[in-house]
Design an enzyme around this catalytic site. Structure first.
Site, PDB file in Angstrom:
ATOM      1  N   LYS A 146       0.867  -1.177   0.000  1.00 48.12           N
ATOM      2  CA  LYS A 146       0.000   0.000   0.000  1.00 48.12           C
ATOM      3  C   LYS A 146       0.907   1.231   0.000  1.00 48.12           C
ATOM      4  O   LYS A 146       0.734   2.173   0.793  1.00 48.12           O
ATOM      5  CB  LYS A 146      -0.905  -0.053   1.245  1.00 48.12           C
ATOM      6  CG  LYS A 146      -2.107   0.859   1.205  1.00 48.12           C
ATOM      7  CD  LYS A 146      -3.189   0.423   0.254  1.00 48.12           C
ATOM      8  CE  LYS A 146      -4.237   1.517   0.106  1.00 48.12           C
ATOM      9  NZ  LYS A 146      -5.260   1.225  -0.901  1.00 48.12           N
ATOM     10  N   ASP A 190      -1.032 -11.791   7.266  1.00 45.31           N
ATOM     11  CA  ASP A 190      -1.975 -12.441   8.185  1.00 45.31           C
ATOM     12  C   ASP A 190      -3.354 -12.521   7.532  1.00 45.31           C
ATOM     13  O   ASP A 190      -3.989 -13.581   7.471  1.00 45.31           O
ATOM     14  CB  ASP A 190      -2.024 -11.619   9.487  1.00 45.31           C
ATOM     15  CG  ASP A 190      -2.704 -12.362  10.622  1.00 45.31           C
ATOM     16  OD1 ASP A 190      -3.121 -13.510  10.414  1.00 45.31           O
ATOM     17  OD2 ASP A 190      -2.833 -11.776  11.718  1.00 45.31           O
TER      18      ASP A 190
END
Ligand code: NAI
Length: 341
Positions: free
Chosen positions: A172, A230
């Site tokens: 990002k 995750d």
């Protein structure tokens, strides 16, 4: 025959039941490992007032290999995650999570075969959170050049050693210009310096997730920082049948801890219906790791036998409830044992 000492952490919730099932299969396959049980998580908290006792860490440092069941972490308040502590204490910097379609487990997609490489020691999981003033809290995202570079090396080395073709970095960096910006810069530098035989791609993580659920077969090795890894690991598990069928390894320079991607599943704990397959698949990764690092072909033989047996069991329709079957945890282990070559 050499026997390898391995620490077994049964964990919380469904952990003890799936650990028993997995270790029974390993014993039946003649895997040359000897387990010493140590505790972490809620059980350790009750016994030692410490979720991650020093004795457990010391035991893993001595054997250098552990098989671990899931450990519960309270939401919102309470103690720090055992898993995060363990990964940081042992510097288990690479979480490696292979995700593949399985015969006998029909899902929306066929031919999924990807591997998630998750940086395991920093990012937003560095655990540095502060209350600035009442109602204002912060969480520090840590990104070091060292950790970003070594996880990139791990991903590219894995890709090359296993004949994989492409590494895709999820990031990002359009918003987090410094942290994620550095992460992709390090990945690109590693690739350009040493792995130009492997294709390289960068995708902004939101669009990457859309592409994952549209066509996961376009992906090969995925590389990302801690939090993204995750979340994306569970997303990928959903593409191939769920958390019951995705294994994992936490690899460091000195030690390696093998565990399923899933957690302690408190909603089904004690019911005898948990799927032990992900932990058994993690055990196979552990045996292959022992075969490679200790040059022991007996470990590779046992790994192949177990994988053949659980693939056969699934193809024959032997499944636990999460996969639409009726077998209980122990009965599924029996079904695998019955199919060992
Ligand atoms: P979870 O992975 O435990 O469960 C999510 C859902 O998947 C539940 O409906 C559960 O029943 C199902 N599920 C998971 N594993 C399964 C299996 N082997 N067989 C059948 N169904 C299975 O995630 P959740 O509920 O978010 O977390 C529960 C606890 O586990 C939390 O305290 C969390 O912190 C911890 N956790 C621990 C991990 C570890 O030790 N590595 C990893 C993820 C979560």
């Amino acid at each position: 025959m050499v026997t390898h000492d391995v620490v077994l952490i049964p964990g919380d919730g469904i952990g003890p039941a799936i650990s028993t099932a997995a270790t029974r299969v390993l014993a039946a396959a003649g895997a040359p490992v000897s387990f010493a049980e140590h505790h972490a998580g809620l059980l350790a908290l009750e016994a030692n007032k410490d979720v991650l006792p020093t004795a457990t860490l010391d035991a893993i440092r001595a054997t250098r290999v552990a098989l671990k069941g899931p450990c519960t972490t309270p939401v919102g308040t309470g103690f720090k995650s055992v898993n995060v502590q363990l990964r940081q204490a042992l510097d288990l910097y690479a979480a490696v999570r292979p995700v593949r379609s399985l015969a006998g487990v029909p899902t929306r997609f066929e031919g999924v075969d990807l591997v998630v490489f998750r940086e395991n020691t920093e990012g937003l999981y560095s655990g540095v959170e502060n209350e600035i003033t009442e109602g204002v809290v912060t969480s520090l995202k840590v990104c070091t050049e060292r950790a970003s570079t070594r996880i990139a090396h791990a991903a590219f080395t894995y890709a090359r050693e296993r004949g994989r073709k492409k590494v895709t970095v999820f990031h990002k960096a359009n918003i987090m210009k410094l942290t994620d910006g550095q992460f992709i810069r390090c990945a690109k530098a590693v690739r350009d310096a040493s792995y130009t035989d492997i294709a390289y791609e960068e995708l902004i993580i939101d669009a990457a997730c859309m592409r994952l659920v549209q066509d996961p077969t376009r992906f090969d090795v995925l590389l990302m920082e801690n939090l993204y890894g995750d979340v994306v690991s569970d997303l990928c598990a959903g593409l191939v049948g769920g958390l019951g069928v995705v294994p994992g390894a936490n690899i460091g320079t000195e030690t390696a801890v093998f565990e399923a991607v899933h957690g302690s599943a408190p909603d089904i704990a004690g019911k005898g219906i948990a799927n032990p397959m992900a932990l058994l698949m993690s055990s196979v990764m552990m045996l292959n790791h022992l075969a490679e690092t200790r040059h022991d072909p007996a470990c590779a033989t046992a790994a192949t036998a177990i994988k053949t047996a659980y693939d056969r069991a699934l193809a024959d329709g032997a499944k636990t409830a999460d996969l639409g079957g009726t077998l209980r945890t122990d009965a599924w282990a029996d079904a695998v044992i019955a199919r060992l070559p």
